[in-house]
Design a protein around this motif. Structure first.
Motif, PDB file in Angstrom:
ATOM      1  N   HIS A  31       0.826  -1.209   0.000  1.00 30.02           N
ATOM      2  CA  HIS A  31       0.000   0.000   0.000  1.00 30.02           C
ATOM      3  C   HIS A  31       0.861   1.260   0.000  1.00 30.02           C
ATOM      4  CE1 HIS A  31      -3.263  -2.698   1.721  1.00 30.02           C
ATOM      5  NE2 HIS A  31      -3.751  -2.242   0.578  1.00 30.02           N
ATOM      6  N   TRP A  94      -6.400  -4.571   4.588  1.00 31.37           N
ATOM      7  CA  TRP A  94      -5.052  -4.067   4.858  1.00 31.37           C
ATOM      8  C   TRP A  94      -3.975  -5.146   4.772  1.00 31.37           C
ATOM      9  CZ3 TRP A  94      -4.501   0.988   4.784  1.00 31.37           C
ATOM     10  CH2 TRP A  94      -5.674   1.757   4.913  1.00 31.37           C
ATOM     11  N   GLU A  96      -1.466  -7.809   3.003  1.00 28.78           N
ATOM     12  CA  GLU A  96      -0.667  -7.757   1.776  1.00 28.78           C
ATOM     13  C   GLU A  96      -0.568  -9.160   1.197  1.00 28.78           C
ATOM     14  OE1 GLU A  96       0.327  -4.896   0.561  1.00 28.78           O
ATOM     15  OE2 GLU A  96       0.355  -3.556   2.272  1.00 28.78           O
ATOM     16  N   HIS A 134      -5.849  -2.396  -5.116  1.00 30.06           N
ATOM     17  CA  HIS A 134      -6.560  -1.292  -4.464  1.00 30.06           C
ATOM     18  C   HIS A 134      -6.343   0.044  -5.161  1.00 30.06           C
ATOM     19  CE1 HIS A 134      -6.285  -4.090  -0.774  1.00 30.06           C
ATOM     20  NE2 HIS A 134      -7.377  -4.336  -1.470  1.00 30.06           N
ATOM     21  N   TRP A 146      -9.206   4.183   4.119  1.00 32.59           N
ATOM     22  CA  TRP A 146      -8.236   4.151   3.009  1.00 32.59           C
ATOM     23  C   TRP A 146      -8.021   5.559   2.471  1.00 32.59           C
ATOM     24  CZ3 TRP A 146      -4.204   2.267   0.993  1.00 32.59           C
ATOM     25  CH2 TRP A 146      -3.913   2.272  -0.371  1.00 32.59           C
TER      26      TRP A 146
END
Length: 158
Positions: A31, A94, A96, A134, A146
Motif C-alpha cells: 500500500h 489491509w 498484503e 486497491h 483508506w
C-alpha cells in the motif's frame, strides 16, 4: 501422428504458463509503495462507460490539477461490486499478498485487473498504477479509512 499431438499439447500448455510476461504497474507493491510511486491520485466519479472510462475529478490528492481525465478501461465482465469493505475498516483489506481482499480481480493469463465502475459512486484512482488490487477503491464517505490514510501519506510526503 503421435509426435504431432505431443508437440501441439506442449504449445498449448506453454501458452497458458506464459500468458502474461509483464504485469501492469503496481502489481506487487505494498500500500505504501502504491502511494509513493504513483504520480497521480484522484478522488473521482465516472461520467461515461465507453471503451475508456472518463471521470470527473472531485479532489486531486497528488498530481496535476484537472477537471476530468480518462483511464484505460479494463472492463470486467463480472457484475459490479459496490463494496467499500466497511469504509475500509475491514482488517482483511489491509493485508498484503495473497491474503488481501479486493473489489477487482485478475483473470487467468491477464496482465491487468478487471475493474468495474458505476456512475454516481466515487473512486480513489491511482492513475499510473492500474495493476494494484486497491488502485480503484470505492469511497463512500470522507471518513473512509483508506481515503484518510492516502491523504495523510501524501500530505506527509510533500
Amino acid at each position: 501422428m503421435k509426435k504431432c499431438i505431443i508437440i501441439l499439447a506442449g504449445f498449448l500448455l506453454w501458452g497458458k504458463a506464459f500468458a502474461c510476461s509483464i504485469p501492469a504497474q503496481g502489481s506487487y507493491w505494498t500500500h505504501n509503495e502504491l502511494i509513493e510511486k504513483t504520480d497521480t491520485i484522484y478522488l473521482a466519479t465516472p461520467v461515461s462507460k465507453d471503451h475508456r472510462f472518463k471521470f470527473k475529478v472531485i479532489e486531486v490528492l497528488k498530481g496535476q490539477e484537472v477537471a476530468e481525465f480518462q483511464w484505460r478501461g479494463f472492463r470486467s465482465k463480472d457484475e459490479h461490486k459496490s463494496v467499500d469493505f466497511d469504509s475500509h475498516e475491514n482488517p482483511d483489506f489491509w493485508k498484503e499478498g495473497d491474503e488481501l481482499v479486493a473489489r477487482s480481480l485478475y483473470y487467468a493469463g491477464a496482465c491487468t485487473l478487471q475493474f468495474t465502475f458505476l456512475p454516481g459512486e466515487n473512486y480513489l484512482i491511482f492513475k499510473e498504477s492500474p495493476g494494484h488490487f486497491h488502485s480503484a477503491e470505492i469511497i463512500k464517505k470522507s471518513s473512509d479509512k483508506w481515503y484518510q490514510y492516502v491523504r495523510a501519506k501524501v500530505t506527509h510526503n510533500k
